[in-house]
Design an enzyme around this catalytic site. Structure first.
Site, PDB file in Angstrom:
ATOM      1  N   ILE A  90       0.751   7.764   9.446  1.00 33.83           N
ATOM      2  CA  ILE A  90       0.671   6.665  10.428  1.00 33.83           C
ATOM      3  C   ILE A  90       1.119   7.136  11.810  1.00 33.83           C
ATOM      4  CG2 ILE A  90       1.251   4.252  10.901  1.00 33.83           C
ATOM      5  CD1 ILE A  90       1.990   3.938   7.956  1.00 33.83           C
TER       6      ILE A  90
ATOM      7  N   LEU B  40       8.431  18.437   9.751  1.00 35.13           N
ATOM      8  CA  LEU B  40       7.356  19.095   8.991  1.00 35.13           C
ATOM      9  C   LEU B  40       7.785  19.325   7.539  1.00 35.13           C
ATOM     10  CD1 LEU B  40       5.820  21.592  11.588  1.00 35.13           C
ATOM     11  CD2 LEU B  40       5.088  19.263  11.030  1.00 35.13           C
TER      12      LEU B  40
ATOM     13  N   GLU C  17      10.929   9.795   4.267  1.00 35.78           N
ATOM     14  CA  GLU C  17      10.368  10.177   2.981  1.00 35.78           C
ATOM     15  C   GLU C  17       9.687   8.902   2.503  1.00 35.78           C
ATOM     16  OE1 GLU C  17      10.240  12.998   1.340  1.00 35.78           O
ATOM     17  OE2 GLU C  17      11.369  14.143   2.820  1.00 35.78           O
TER      18      GLU C  17
ATOM     19  N   THR D  16       8.689  -1.462   5.920  1.00 42.73           N
ATOM     20  CA  THR D  16       7.643  -1.703   4.932  1.00 42.73           C
ATOM     21  C   THR D  16       7.821  -3.049   4.232  1.00 42.73           C
ATOM     22  OG1 THR D  16       6.932  -0.975   2.730  1.00 42.73           O
ATOM     23  CG2 THR D  16       9.079  -0.246   3.409  1.00 42.73           C
ATOM     24  N   ASP D  17       6.715  -3.590   3.736  1.00 44.83           N
ATOM     25  CA  ASP D  17       6.803  -4.842   2.974  1.00 44.83           C
ATOM     26  C   ASP D  17       7.521  -4.632   1.640  1.00 44.83           C
ATOM     27  OD1 ASP D  17       4.819  -3.413   1.620  1.00 44.83           O
ATOM     28  OD2 ASP D  17       3.333  -5.020   1.663  1.00 44.83           O
ATOM     29  N   GLU D  18       7.688  -3.342   1.249  1.00 38.52           N
ATOM     30  CA  GLU D  18       8.327  -3.080  -0.046  1.00 38.52           C
ATOM     31  C   GLU D  18       9.789  -3.517  -0.073  1.00 38.52           C
ATOM     32  OE1 GLU D  18       7.334   0.459  -2.171  1.00 38.52           O
ATOM     33  OE2 GLU D  18       5.549   0.786  -0.974  1.00 38.52           O
TER      34      GLU D  18
ATOM     35  N   TYR E  63      13.042   4.402  -2.866  1.00 35.44           N
ATOM     36  CA  TYR E  63      12.359   4.405  -1.557  1.00 35.44           C
ATOM     37  C   TYR E  63      12.581   3.084  -0.839  1.00 35.44           C
ATOM     38  CZ  TYR E  63       8.552   3.560   1.749  1.00 35.44           C
ATOM     39  OH  TYR E  63       7.832   3.209   2.863  1.00 35.44           O
TER      40      TYR E  63
ATOM     41  N   LYS F  10      14.697   2.147   2.641  1.00 34.37           N
ATOM     42  CA  LYS F  10      14.088   1.508   3.822  1.00 34.37           C
ATOM     43  C   LYS F  10      14.825   0.202   4.149  1.00 34.37           C
ATOM     44  CE  LYS F  10      10.860   2.639   5.839  1.00 34.37           C
ATOM     45  NZ  LYS F  10      10.725   3.536   7.011  1.00 34.37           N
TER      46      LYS F  10
ATOM     47  N   ASN G 230       0.473  -1.981   2.820  1.00 38.03           N
ATOM     48  CA  ASN G 230      -0.088  -0.641   2.585  1.00 38.03           C
ATOM     49  C   ASN G 230      -1.160  -0.292   3.604  1.00 38.03           C
ATOM     50  OD1 ASN G 230       1.374  -0.855   0.162  1.00 38.03           O
ATOM     51  ND2 ASN G 230      -0.134   0.411  -0.888  1.00 38.03           N
ATOM     52  N   ASN G 231      -1.030   0.892   4.187  1.00 32.49           N
ATOM     53  CA  ASN G 231      -2.027   1.371   5.150  1.00 32.49           C
ATOM     54  C   ASN G 231      -3.023   2.303   4.470  1.00 32.49           C
ATOM     55  OD1 ASN G 231      -0.530   1.725   8.413  1.00 32.49           O
ATOM     56  ND2 ASN G 231       0.067   0.313   6.820  1.00 32.49           N
TER      57      ASN G 231
ATOM     58  N   ASN H 188      -5.362  -2.414  -7.643  1.00 31.32           N
ATOM     59  CA  ASN H 188      -5.587  -0.961  -7.550  1.00 31.32           C
ATOM     60  C   ASN H 188      -6.914  -0.562  -8.203  1.00 31.32           C
ATOM     61  OD1 ASN H 188      -3.174  -0.686  -6.264  1.00 31.32           O
ATOM     62  ND2 ASN H 188      -2.057   0.128  -8.021  1.00 31.32           N
TER      63      ASN H 188
ATOM     64  N   HIS I  95       7.451  -0.584 -11.448  1.00 28.80           N
ATOM     65  CA  HIS I  95       6.259  -0.767 -10.607  1.00 28.80           C
ATOM     66  C   HIS I  95       6.119  -2.226 -10.139  1.00 28.80           C
ATOM     67  CE1 HIS I  95       1.844   0.781 -10.135  1.00 28.80           C
ATOM     68  NE2 HIS I  95       2.437   0.504  -8.996  1.00 28.80           N
TER      69      HIS I  95
HETATM   70  N1  LIG Z   1       1.885   4.501   4.368  1.00 28.02           N
HETATM   71  C1  LIG Z   1       2.048   3.199   4.254  1.00 28.02           C
HETATM   72  O1  LIG Z   1       1.224   2.507   3.652  1.00 28.02           O
HETATM   73  C2  LIG Z   1       3.231   2.527   4.895  1.00 28.02           C
HETATM   74  C3  LIG Z   1       3.278   1.129   4.901  1.00 28.02           C
HETATM   75  C4  LIG Z   1       4.356   0.495   5.536  1.00 28.02           C
HETATM   76  C5  LIG Z   1       5.340   1.246   6.151  1.00 28.02           C
HETATM   77  N2  LIG Z   1       5.272   2.602   6.118  1.00 28.02           N
HETATM   78  C6  LIG Z   1       6.325   3.360   6.816  1.00 28.02           C
HETATM   79  O2  LIG Z   1       5.702   4.035   7.893  1.00 28.02           O
HETATM   80  C7  LIG Z   1       6.350   5.272   8.150  1.00 28.02           C
HETATM   81  C8  LIG Z   1       5.331   6.400   8.136  1.00 28.02           C
HETATM   82  O3  LIG Z   1       4.698   6.418   6.863  1.00 28.02           O
HETATM   83  P1  LIG Z   1       3.575   7.492   6.522  1.00 28.02           P
HETATM   84  O4  LIG Z   1       2.776   6.952   5.422  1.00 28.02           O
HETATM   85  O5  LIG Z   1       2.930   7.926   7.776  1.00 28.02           O
HETATM   86  O6  LIG Z   1       4.506   8.675   5.959  1.00 28.02           O
HETATM   87  P2  LIG Z   1       4.181  10.217   5.784  1.00 28.02           P
HETATM   88  O7  LIG Z   1       4.947  10.624   4.566  1.00 28.02           O
HETATM   89  O8  LIG Z   1       2.724  10.486   5.861  1.00 28.02           O
HETATM   90  O9  LIG Z   1       4.837  10.889   7.088  1.00 28.02           O
HETATM   91  C9  LIG Z   1       6.209  10.999   7.263  1.00 28.02           C
HETATM   92  C10 LIG Z   1       6.462  12.027   8.355  1.00 28.02           C
HETATM   93  O10 LIG Z   1       7.875  12.080   8.591  1.00 28.02           O
HETATM   94  C11 LIG Z   1       8.267  13.441   8.678  1.00 28.02           C
HETATM   95  N3  LIG Z   1       9.663  13.542   8.265  1.00 28.02           N
HETATM   96  C12 LIG Z   1      10.175  13.349   7.033  1.00 28.02           C
HETATM   97  N4  LIG Z   1      11.492  13.556   7.040  1.00 28.02           N
HETATM   98  C13 LIG Z   1      11.830  13.859   8.325  1.00 28.02           C
HETATM   99  C14 LIG Z   1      13.053  14.152   8.967  1.00 28.02           C
HETATM  100  N5  LIG Z   1      14.209  14.201   8.297  1.00 28.02           N
HETATM  101  N6  LIG Z   1      13.034  14.406  10.296  1.00 28.02           N
HETATM  102  C15 LIG Z   1      11.874  14.392  10.989  1.00 28.02           C
HETATM  103  N7  LIG Z   1      10.685  14.129  10.425  1.00 28.02           N
HETATM  104  C16 LIG Z   1      10.666  13.865   9.106  1.00 28.02           C
HETATM  105  C17 LIG Z   1       7.340  14.177   7.743  1.00 28.02           C
HETATM  106  O11 LIG Z   1       7.267  15.564   8.046  1.00 28.02           O
HETATM  107  C18 LIG Z   1       6.016  13.447   7.982  1.00 28.02           C
HETATM  108  O12 LIG Z   1       5.311  14.024   9.055  1.00 28.02           O
HETATM  109  C19 LIG Z   1       7.435   5.415   7.075  1.00 28.02           C
HETATM  110  O13 LIG Z   1       8.648   5.027   7.647  1.00 28.02           O
HETATM  111  C20 LIG Z   1       7.019   4.433   6.000  1.00 28.02           C
HETATM  112  O14 LIG Z   1       8.140   3.920   5.333  1.00 28.02           O
HETATM  113  C21 LIG Z   1       4.235   3.270   5.502  1.00 28.02           C
END
Ligand SMILES: NC(=O)c1ccc[n+]([C@@H]2O[C@H](COP(=O)([O-])OP(=O)(O)OC[C@H]3O[C@@H](n4cnc5c(N)ncnc54)[C@H](O)[C@@H]3O)[C@@H](O)[C@H]2O)c1
Length: 342
Positions: A12, A35, A84, A125-127, A153, A157, A182-183, A252, A279
């Protein structure tokens, strides 16, 4: 205007960087990312040479490094995507989730306090709301739904969210929080449901679905999420939480069947595997607040979004093949040699 985007080499965050650089050409975007396995620097390749973009390899838990970067760049806004993010990994090994998702958030906010009460946005997150019963389709998560988490997780959050609200109340830090469903979309790491199914189907591999596949999620095209965050950081009310969701609930199994159909693959590839522990059954967001207060509505329908997403994975085979082979993790070294982290 300088915006720090943490976790910008992930799914995202990278979409958000592309969106912001295109929309606000006078803004400077500084991406901070450790990274981890989920971060892929090659994703940011198209903007790497922009004069108003900077990538910094940095762990948000590294207080000294974070402070130095704040001192140097003096950001106006921090948007924290770094986390994470994979529930299954949190079940296997919770600790790193507590470090990055909770301690990392606190360190970023400490830096915001130290360098001039900087505007901070937490991507949540909605979780954090736990789950809803499958047979109560009248129920939705609002911003007032109690926090009630299921996995390490979501607990990490939720802890971060509580800290963010505490920094607002205790220190007056100008914060907002968004809790999104969820994205899906481009650059989604192929361990998550939709990209995993696309990639496996393209490789004629089995499509593993948890339990009976009846768990329901509310799916939002990633660009709609980016637009919502853009609105919140510019016009959101300080101290507030905003739910972001698409009223697009799907089982799903139905998603996987759509992917099979779009790719012309047989449903016989679908295989049911032992359910994930704890779950959650159903997530469903009520996005009334962000609609009435900020005028946000999702613009991409699921039918359109899933087609665009599948097409992206077809057009960008090298991106996900490098992830599957592990090659993407050599990208930083290849491009920057032994350049040290800040
Ligand atoms: N994917 C979804 O559907 C979704 C939905 C709602 C909220 N979110 C939230 O959105 C955010 C991004 O989600 P995503 O799906 O893009 O995650 P992702 O796992 O694809 O990306 C996470 C990024 O954070 C970096 N990262 C991890 N630990 C780090 C640290 N200690 N320092 C610096 N960088 C670090 C990773 O290298 C990675 O590039 C998260 O906070 C997640 O909780 C995600």
């Amino acid at each position: 205007m300088t915006i720090f985007v943490t976790g910008g080499a992930g799914f995202i965050g990278s979409n958000f960087i592309f969106y912001m650089l295109k929309k606000y050409q006078s803004y400077k975007i500084v991406c901070i990312d450790k990274l981890t396995y989920a971060g892929n620097l090659s994703t940011l390749e198209p903007v790497m040479n922009y004069s108003n973009f900077r990538f910094v390899k940095l762990d948000i838990c590294d207080r000294k490094g974070v402070y130095e970067l704040f001192e140097e760049e003096q950001p106006d806004i921090v948007v924290n995507f770094a986390a994470e993010s994979h529930v299954d990994r949190s079940i296997k090994n919770p600790e790193i989730f507590l470090q990055t998702n909770i301690i990392g958030t606190a360190i970023l906010m400490d830096a915001c306090r130290k360098y001039g009460n900087i505007r901070y946005h937490q991507v949540s997150t909605d979780e954090v709301y736990g789950d809803l019963p499958l047979d109560r389709t009248d129920l939705f998560f609002t911003e007032n739904t109690p926090i009630h988490t299921s996995s390490p997780y979501s607990s990490s959050k939720a802890s971060a969210d509580l800290l963010v609200l505490a920094y607002y109340k205790t220190y007056g830090l100008p914060v907002t929080i968004s809790r999104c469903s969820n994205n899906y979309g481009p650059y989604h790491f192929p361990e998550k449901l939709i990209p995993l199914m696309i990639v496996n189907a393209l490789n004629n591999k089995l499509l593993p679905v948890y339990g009976e596949g009846i768990n329901v999620r509310d799916w939002l095209y990633v660009e709609d999420h980016c637009k919502a965050i853009d609105l919140i950081i510019h016009s959101g009310i300080i101290g507030e939480v905003y739910n972001i969701g698409g009223h697009n609930e799907m089982k799903n199994i139905d998603i996987v069947k759509i992917i099979c159909k779009e790719l012309g693959k047989p449903e016989s590839l679908i295989t049911f595997v032992e359910d994930r522990r704890g779950h959650d059954m159903r997530y469903a967001i009520d996005p009334t607040k962000i609609y009435t207060e900020l005028g946000w509505l999702p613009e991409t329908t699921f039918a359109e979004g899933i087609r665009k997403t599948i097409q992206w994975y077809l057009d960008n085979q090298e991106w996900w093949e490098d992830i599957i082979s592990g090659e993407y993790q050599n990208y930083y070294k290849k491009m920057y040699g032994n350049l040290e982290e800040v």
